[in-house]
Design a protein around this motif. Structure first.
Motif, PDB file in Angstrom:
ATOM      1  N   GLU A 117       0.647  -0.832   0.641  1.00 26.78           N
ATOM      2  CA  GLU A 117       0.527  -0.079  -0.004  1.00 26.78           C
ATOM      3  C   GLU A 117       1.095   1.162  -0.393  1.00 26.78           C
ATOM      4  OE1 GLU A 117      -3.382   0.031   0.072  1.00 26.78           O
ATOM      5  OE2 GLU A 117      -3.499  -1.698  -0.477  1.00 26.78           O
ATOM      6  N   ILE A 118       2.152   1.382   0.955  1.00 25.62           N
ATOM      7  CA  ILE A 118       2.486   2.743   0.763  1.00 25.62           C
ATOM      8  C   ILE A 118       3.384   2.255  -0.562  1.00 25.62           C
ATOM      9  CG2 ILE A 118       5.035   3.404   2.393  1.00 25.62           C
ATOM     10  CD1 ILE A 118       1.489   2.881   3.498  1.00 25.62           C
ATOM     11  N   GLY A 124       9.881   1.806  -4.076  1.00 26.90           N
ATOM     12  CA  GLY A 124      10.639   1.557  -2.885  1.00 26.90           C
ATOM     13  C   GLY A 124      10.624   1.926  -1.779  1.00 26.90           C
ATOM     14  N   THR A 125       9.691   1.837  -1.095  1.00 32.60           N
ATOM     15  CA  THR A 125       9.156   1.911   0.339  1.00 32.60           C
ATOM     16  C   THR A 125       8.774   0.332   0.466  1.00 32.60           C
ATOM     17  OG1 THR A 125       7.144   2.798  -0.342  1.00 32.60           O
ATOM     18  CG2 THR A 125       8.720   3.518   0.554  1.00 32.60           C
ATOM     19  N   SER A 126       8.475  -0.302  -0.446  1.00 34.61           N
ATOM     20  CA  SER A 126       8.381  -1.423   0.029  1.00 34.61           C
ATOM     21  C   SER A 126       9.248  -2.838   1.055  1.00 34.61           C
ATOM     22  CB  SER A 126       7.532  -2.642  -1.122  1.00 34.61           C
ATOM     23  OG  SER A 126       6.900  -3.729  -0.691  1.00 34.61           O
ATOM     24  N   THR A 132      12.549  -4.699   6.897  1.00 35.72           N
ATOM     25  CA  THR A 132      11.991  -4.555   8.577  1.00 35.72           C
ATOM     26  C   THR A 132      11.580  -4.898   9.842  1.00 35.72           C
ATOM     27  OG1 THR A 132      12.858  -1.751   7.736  1.00 35.72           O
ATOM     28  CG2 THR A 132      11.720  -1.732  10.377  1.00 35.72           C
ATOM     29  N   ALA A 133      10.197  -5.266   9.151  1.00 36.58           N
ATOM     30  CA  ALA A 133       9.537  -6.205   9.615  1.00 36.58           C
ATOM     31  C   ALA A 133       9.972  -7.712  10.302  1.00 36.58           C
ATOM     32  CB  ALA A 133       7.935  -5.598   9.524  1.00 36.58           C
ATOM     33  N   GLU A 163       9.777  12.068   4.290  1.00 37.64           N
ATOM     34  CA  GLU A 163       8.947  11.878   3.443  1.00 37.64           C
ATOM     35  C   GLU A 163       7.972  10.238   4.113  1.00 37.64           C
ATOM     36  OE1 GLU A 163       6.235  12.559  -0.505  1.00 37.64           O
ATOM     37  OE2 GLU A 163       7.573  13.938   1.490  1.00 37.64           O
ATOM     38  N   ILE A 164       8.611   9.442   3.820  1.00 37.57           N
ATOM     39  CA  ILE A 164       8.142   8.154   4.275  1.00 37.57           C
ATOM     40  C   ILE A 164       6.755   8.269   5.291  1.00 37.57           C
ATOM     41  CG2 ILE A 164       9.413   7.521   6.247  1.00 37.57           C
ATOM     42  CD1 ILE A 164       9.446   4.297   4.619  1.00 37.57           C
ATOM     43  N   TRP A 165       6.612   9.083   6.483  1.00 39.25           N
ATOM     44  CA  TRP A 165       5.642   9.501   7.741  1.00 39.25           C
ATOM     45  C   TRP A 165       4.673  10.136   6.857  1.00 39.25           C
ATOM     46  CZ3 TRP A 165       7.116   6.024  11.419  1.00 39.25           C
ATOM     47  CH2 TRP A 165       7.150   5.448  10.795  1.00 39.25           C
TER      48      TRP A 165
END
Length: 424
Positions: A117-118, A124-126, A132-133, A163-165
């Motif tokens: 979703e993000i 690139g955030t996937s 991290t998870a 930006e990610i937040w």
């Protein structure tokens, strides 16, 4: 009772009788309305189930986006008080809550859904979220409540970016117009302004779909008009025989017809083999999986939808009008253009409307014979529903396609209405 009293009671009796008749008449009218409504009710139910409910659901899904809000509700609650327009990232307490929720998602194997979703809003955030998870799976939850922010920074430096937040907060809104912005190749910058995307994808697809639909409509009109004219002026026996061939595509499966065009247009197909056998070409043409293949096959499939309205209108035109114009000295071509052609406008406009609306939303034929070059917006909508699971974007694309068709229909109605007034 005296004669005077009887004469005074007579109008009252007639008035009472008239009121009874009026009441009975109103009762009969209500009964007729109820009977008419009972007959119409199945149609209303069908329209509600088959049209209104799906369209309403599509419009609702295009703005309703609960996935992120369901995955990280505590983080979004903490982010609600954070000013995303500033240059500072959220407090460590907010990041700690996100670290705990990310661990819970990893244990439930739902972190990939959050990353998906993000990633749609920030490519690139996937990979950042998933990696991290995985690291947080084995950590102690109480430790993450205290050192979650530090653990995030240690796992990936991307978590230090503001930006990610911002994307996390905007993606968590239950109702959003971001899908429509994406469908229109627009985006929001860091301060919330709507700007154009670097790559224009969907607008080009809409324009290409519109162009293909107009080409198909034009070709069916060019082919169908003379054939309809011949059917309308031919003898009943000839017209009935030819009408069977016109209706034959309706009795054949759409998949069979499309597959037949694949056999005709492929590199070693019938067309290339024939042209090479008569030495018309030395190498086979690349006809399949092109835009031309989509136009040719869909023209063949949709041709009956142009012929039938034209034939029904031409059959009702009195040929004496054309003969009268000829007897008054008019030449054949001017007489045809000025007398006969205007009377065929209702059939031509109805056929064009049918062909255009069907072709602009076609899916199976472009998917099978069009390839990348010949695909239309309907194929991209199906891709987002079946492969990428981005139902919100698919619904937004479908809603915009519906709005485009309604706008073109309104324009068509205005133009045809004006032309009919002038002809009248």
């Amino acid at each position: 009772m005296s004669q005077a009293e009887l004469s005074n009671d007579a109008p009252r009796a007639r008035s009472t009788l008239t009121d009874e008749e009026m009441a009975q008449s109103r009762k009969m009218q209500r009964r007729r309305k109820l009977i008419a409504f009972a007959f119409v009710t199945p149609l209303l139910i069908f329209v509600m189930i088959a049209f209104i409910a799906p369209i309403g659901t599509m419009l609702y899904r295009s703005v309703y986006h609960p996935t992120v809000a369901q995955l990280i509700p505590d983080t979004l609650e903490a982010l609600s008080s954070w000013d995303e327009k500033g240059d500072n990232r959220p407090d460590d307490a907010v990041l700690n809550r996100f670290a705990v929720e990310l661990q819970q998602l990893a244990l439930k194997r739902k972190s990939g859904k959050l990353g998906e979703e993000i990633n749609r809003a920030m490519p690139g955030t996937s990979s950042v979220i998933k990696s991290t998870a995985r690291k947080f799976k084995k950590l102690d939850t109480e430790l993450l409540k205290i050192e979650g922010a530090a653990r995030l920074f240690a796992s990936k430096p991307h978590w230090k970016e503001v930006e990610i937040w911002r994307v996390m907060k905007s993606s968590g809104a239950l109702f959003t117009a971001n899908s429509y912005l994406t469908a229109l190749d627009l985006d929001r910058n860091s301060i919330g302004e709507i700007v154009a995307r670097d790559t224009q994808v969907y607008i080009r697809l809409y324009l290409k779909s519109l162009k293909i639909a107009l080409m198909i409509t034009f070709l069916t009109a060019i082919i169908g008009f003379p054939l309809s004219y011949y059917l309308a002026t031919a003898s009943s026996k000839t017209a009935n025989t030819l009408m069977v061939f016109v209706l034959l595509p309706f009795w054949t499966s759409l998949l069979v017809r499309t597959t037949s065009w694949i056999a005709l247009l492929q590199t070693n197909g019938v067309v290339n083999t024939f042209l090479q056998s008569i030495h018309a070409i030395t190498e086979p043409f690349e006809m399949l999986y092109t835009q031309s293949a989509t136009v040719i096959s869909m023209t063949h499939i949709l041709l009956p939808f142009m012929i039938l309205p034209l034939y029904s209108v031409m059959k009702g035109i009195d040929p004496s009008y054309f003969r009268a114009a000829m007897s008054l000295g008019a030449k054949p071509i001017p007489a045809f253009i000025r007398i006969y052609l205007p009377m065929t406008v209702p059939g031509l406009s109805a056929g064009a409307l049918l062909v255009f609306i069907i072709s602009i939303g076609y899916y199976i034929t472009p998917a099978l014979v069009g390839g990348t070059d010949g695909q239309m917006i309907s194929n991209i909508i199906a891709f987002h529903m079946q492969s990428s699971n981005n139902w919100e974007l698919a619904a937004a694309l479908g809603s915009l396609l519906l709005a485009l068709i309604l706008a073109l229909y309104w324009l068509y109605d205005r133009l045809v209405g004006v032309s009919n007034i002038k002809l009248g």
